[in-house]
Design a protein around this motif. Structure first.
Motif, PDB file in Angstrom:
ATOM      1  N   PRO A 239       3.506  24.947 -20.113  1.00  0.00           N
ATOM      2  CA  PRO A 239       3.751  25.215 -21.534  1.00  0.00           C
ATOM      3  C   PRO A 239       5.198  24.902 -21.900  1.00  0.00           C
ATOM      4  O   PRO A 239       6.095  24.960 -21.043  1.00  0.00           O
ATOM      5  N   TRP A 240       5.403  24.603 -23.156  1.00  0.00           N
ATOM      6  CA  TRP A 240       6.749  24.276 -23.632  1.00  0.00           C
ATOM      7  C   TRP A 240       7.241  25.359 -24.574  1.00  0.00           C
ATOM      8  O   TRP A 240       6.556  25.732 -25.525  1.00  0.00           O
ATOM      9  N   THR A 241       8.415  25.868 -24.278  1.00  0.00           N
ATOM     10  CA  THR A 241       9.077  26.831 -25.149  1.00  0.00           C
ATOM     11  C   THR A 241      10.453  26.291 -25.478  1.00  0.00           C
ATOM     12  O   THR A 241      11.230  25.996 -24.562  1.00  0.00           O
ATOM     13  N   PRO A 242      10.767  26.097 -26.747  1.00  0.00           N
ATOM     14  CA  PRO A 242      12.064  25.511 -27.087  1.00  0.00           C
ATOM     15  C   PRO A 242      13.218  26.394 -26.635  1.00  0.00           C
ATOM     16  O   PRO A 242      13.213  27.602 -26.834  1.00  0.00           O
ATOM     17  N   GLU A 243      14.201  25.751 -25.979  1.00  0.00           N
ATOM     18  CA  GLU A 243      15.388  26.479 -25.543  1.00  0.00           C
ATOM     19  C   GLU A 243      16.518  26.349 -26.554  1.00  0.00           C
ATOM     20  O   GLU A 243      17.554  26.981 -26.412  1.00  0.00           O
ATOM     21  N   THR A 244      16.320  25.510 -27.555  1.00  0.00           N
ATOM     22  CA  THR A 244      17.357  25.269 -28.541  1.00  0.00           C
ATOM     23  C   THR A 244      16.712  24.981 -29.887  1.00  0.00           C
ATOM     24  O   THR A 244      15.560  24.549 -29.950  1.00  0.00           O
ATOM     25  N   VAL A 245      17.431  25.233 -30.959  1.00  0.00           N
ATOM     26  CA  VAL A 245      16.919  24.919 -32.296  1.00  0.00           C
ATOM     27  C   VAL A 245      17.428  23.567 -32.746  1.00  0.00           C
ATOM     28  O   VAL A 245      17.236  23.180 -33.883  1.00  0.00           O
ATOM     29  N   GLU A 246      18.068  22.841 -31.846  1.00  0.00           N
ATOM     30  CA  GLU A 246      18.589  21.524 -32.188  1.00  0.00           C
ATOM     31  C   GLU A 246      17.445  20.605 -32.607  1.00  0.00           C
ATOM     32  O   GLU A 246      16.454  20.469 -31.888  1.00  0.00           O
ATOM     33  N   PRO A 247      17.532  19.957 -33.780  1.00  0.00           N
ATOM     34  CA  PRO A 247      16.466  19.058 -34.219  1.00  0.00           C
ATOM     35  C   PRO A 247      16.233  17.936 -33.212  1.00  0.00           C
ATOM     36  O   PRO A 247      17.184  17.375 -32.653  1.00  0.00           O
ATOM     37  N   GLY A 248      14.974  17.645 -32.961  1.00  0.00           N
ATOM     38  CA  GLY A 248      14.637  16.552 -32.057  1.00  0.00           C
ATOM     39  C   GLY A 248      14.696  16.899 -30.592  1.00  0.00           C
ATOM     40  O   GLY A 248      14.625  16.008 -29.737  1.00  0.00           O
ATOM     41  N   ALA A 249      14.789  18.191 -30.251  1.00  0.00           N
ATOM     42  CA  ALA A 249      14.918  18.581 -28.843  1.00  0.00           C
ATOM     43  C   ALA A 249      13.694  18.149 -28.030  1.00  0.00           C
ATOM     44  O   ALA A 249      13.821  17.678 -26.897  1.00  0.00           O
ATOM     45  N   TYR A 250      12.517  18.303 -28.604  1.00  0.00           N
ATOM     46  CA  TYR A 250      11.300  17.944 -27.871  1.00  0.00           C
ATOM     47  C   TYR A 250      11.227  16.436 -27.660  1.00  0.00           C
ATOM     48  O   TYR A 250      10.881  15.967 -26.572  1.00  0.00           O
ATOM     49  N   GLN A 251      11.536  15.660 -28.699  1.00  0.00           N
ATOM     50  CA  GLN A 251      11.504  14.210 -28.564  1.00  0.00           C
ATOM     51  C   GLN A 251      12.485  13.747 -27.477  1.00  0.00           C
ATOM     52  O   GLN A 251      12.164  12.851 -26.685  1.00  0.00           O
ATOM     53  N   ARG A 252      13.662  14.355 -27.446  1.00  0.00           N
ATOM     54  CA  ARG A 252      14.650  13.977 -26.433  1.00  0.00           C
ATOM     55  C   ARG A 252      14.135  14.306 -25.034  1.00  0.00           C
ATOM     56  O   ARG A 252      14.247  13.491 -24.113  1.00  0.00           O
TER      57      ARG A 252
ATOM     58  N   ASN B  33       9.743  12.734 -37.055  1.00  0.00           N
ATOM     59  CA  ASN B  33       9.084  11.479 -37.415  1.00  0.00           C
ATOM     60  C   ASN B  33       9.680  10.898 -38.695  1.00  0.00           C
ATOM     61  O   ASN B  33       9.674   9.678 -38.897  1.00  0.00           O
ATOM     62  N   PHE B  34      10.174  11.783 -39.540  1.00  0.00           N
ATOM     63  CA  PHE B  34      10.779  11.366 -40.801  1.00  0.00           C
ATOM     64  C   PHE B  34      12.294  11.210 -40.690  1.00  0.00           C
ATOM     65  O   PHE B  34      12.885  10.353 -41.354  1.00  0.00           O
ATOM     66  N   ASP B  35      12.933  12.042 -39.847  1.00  0.00           N
ATOM     67  CA  ASP B  35      14.396  12.101 -39.809  1.00  0.00           C
ATOM     68  C   ASP B  35      15.014  11.224 -38.726  1.00  0.00           C
ATOM     69  O   ASP B  35      16.221  10.988 -38.754  1.00  0.00           O
ATOM     70  N   ASP B  36      14.213  10.791 -37.747  1.00  0.00           N
ATOM     71  CA  ASP B  36      14.687   9.901 -36.688  1.00  0.00           C
ATOM     72  C   ASP B  36      15.882  10.486 -35.930  1.00  0.00           C
ATOM     73  O   ASP B  36      16.985   9.915 -35.931  1.00  0.00           O
ATOM     74  N   PRO B  37      15.704  11.633 -35.241  1.00  0.00           N
ATOM     75  CA  PRO B  37      16.825  12.249 -34.526  1.00  0.00           C
ATOM     76  C   PRO B  37      17.372  11.383 -33.398  1.00  0.00           C
ATOM     77  O   PRO B  37      18.536  11.529 -33.011  1.00  0.00           O
ATOM     78  N   GLY B  38      16.562  10.469 -32.863  1.00  0.00           N
ATOM     79  CA  GLY B  38      17.019   9.577 -31.810  1.00  0.00           C
ATOM     80  C   GLY B  38      17.741   8.351 -32.323  1.00  0.00           C
ATOM     81  O   GLY B  38      18.197   7.519 -31.528  1.00  0.00           O
ATOM     82  N   ASN B  39      17.844   8.243 -33.659  1.00  0.00           N
ATOM     83  CA  ASN B  39      18.542   7.116 -34.278  1.00  0.00           C
ATOM     84  C   ASN B  39      17.955   5.776 -33.836  1.00  0.00           C
ATOM     85  O   ASN B  39      18.685   4.790 -33.643  1.00  0.00           O
ATOM     86  N   ILE B  40      16.658   5.729 -33.713  1.00  0.00           N
ATOM     87  CA  ILE B  40      15.970   4.509 -33.298  1.00  0.00           C
ATOM     88  C   ILE B  40      16.129   3.402 -34.339  1.00  0.00           C
ATOM     89  O   ILE B  40      16.256   2.219 -34.004  1.00  0.00           O
ATOM     90  N   CYS B  41      16.145   3.798 -35.600  1.00  0.00           N
ATOM     91  CA  CYS B  41      16.186   2.822 -36.694  1.00  0.00           C
ATOM     92  C   CYS B  41      17.602   2.356 -37.031  1.00  0.00           C
ATOM     93  O   CYS B  41      17.795   1.646 -38.030  1.00  0.00           O
ATOM     94  N   ARG B  42      18.559   2.718 -36.211  1.00  0.00           N
ATOM     95  CA  ARG B  42      19.942   2.326 -36.507  1.00  0.00           C
ATOM     96  C   ARG B  42      20.087   0.804 -36.587  1.00  0.00           C
ATOM     97  O   ARG B  42      19.291   0.060 -35.990  1.00  0.00           O
ATOM     98  N   GLU B  43      21.082   0.384 -37.298  1.00  0.00           N
ATOM     99  CA  GLU B  43      21.330  -1.043 -37.467  1.00  0.00           C
ATOM    100  C   GLU B  43      21.562  -1.706 -36.106  1.00  0.00           C
ATOM    101  O   GLU B  43      22.376  -1.244 -35.307  1.00  0.00           O
TER     102      GLU B  43
END
Length: 270
Positions: A62-75, A193-203
């Motif tokens: 199971p996954w329990t978030p250790e931080t409230v940082e946005p995008g923690a799960y994706q990272r 999915n909307f905010d792109d925390p990994g900055n994938i869409c960067r120039e």
């Protein structure tokens, strides 16, 4: 199936096929690595594909978030996926898994031999399009339901929009209970999915992927998926696109043979 600690998370994984080429396939939210078997088994003479269960999915812990940082799960998901890569791989991802695959390809293009993205939900790539503007109120409502603790109604709506097309009541009780429990993960993941925390869409990010890329979507999927594929494809130097007739978002389950054949075409290009 092997099970070990990856990036601090107890992770279940398996290998499909015995081919010489290493591959890695990443599943969607509410899915599991085993869903890839019908798609990848026919390719087993060419590739050996590692599929793992994302945290809080399948047989992983199971996954329990250790931080409230946005995008923690994706990272975390990206770090776990990357831990399986020892040499250039044929990288395959579906939905959220396609975001993870794309994040790896942007960060380390040299690690990717070919890239197949199935129904990527990187909505940030289609920001402010008509399809984005249509989807955004639905996302706001979903987030409001989850914030209010109405996880069953949130799960019902999520499965309606992104599932295999079965009514909520037609799903087995244990599966409904599992999906309801996993809404906590969706609540963390979906905004990214909307905010792109990994900055994938960067120039300049997508443009540096020089591996052959295939983008696949179904013609019965939410319209945003075709727009996302179009937006990503426009920025890639070596890309093909495919629309699977009669398929919705869960086409790896509903159209496994067609997807297997499309992946084979992309493998031949690399």
């Amino acid at each position: 199936m092997p099970r070990d600690i990856r990036q601090g998370a107890e992770t279940n994984w398996q290998v499909i096929g015995e081919g010489e080429r290493p591959a890695l396939a990443i599943h969607c939210m509410l899915g599991a690595g085993e869903m890839w078997a019908p798609v990848l088994a026919p390719l087993g003479a060419q590739i050996s594909t590692t599929t793992f269960d994302l945290p809080g999915h399948g047989k992983s812990a199971p996954w329990t978030p250790e931080t409230v940082e946005p995008g923690a799960y994706q990272r975390l998901a990206t770090q776990i996926a990357a831990s399986f890569i020892e040499r250039p791989v044929d990288l395959i991802g579906h939905s959220f898994g396609a975001i993870v695959a794309l994040r790896i390809a942007v960060a380390a293009p040299e690690a990717v031999r070919s890239l197949t993205l199935v129904e990527p939900v990187l909505f940030a790539a289609a920001r402010n399009t008509a399809e984005w503007n249509t989807l955004r109120p639905h996302q706001d409502h979903l987030e409001a339901l989850m914030a209010a603790g109405e996880h069953e109604e949130a799960a019902r709506r999520f499965v309606r929009d992104w599932g295999v097309g079965l009514p909520w009541e037609a799903l087995p009780a244990h599966q409904r209970a599992q999906f309801i429990a996993q809404m906590a993960i969706i609540a963390e993941v979906a905004p990214g999915n909307f905010d792109d925390p990994g900055n994938i869409c960067r120039e300049g990010g997508l443009e540096q992927i020089d591996a052959p890329v295939l983008l696949v979507h179904g013609d019965r999927s939410p319209p945003i998926t075709a727009r996302v594929c179009e937006s990503i494809a426009a920025r890639l130097p070596d890309v093909g696109t495919a629309c699977v007739p009669g398929a919705g978002h869960m086409l790896p389950l509903t159209h496994a043979q067609q997807l297997s054949e499309l992946i084979a075409l992309n493998l031949d290009r690399s």
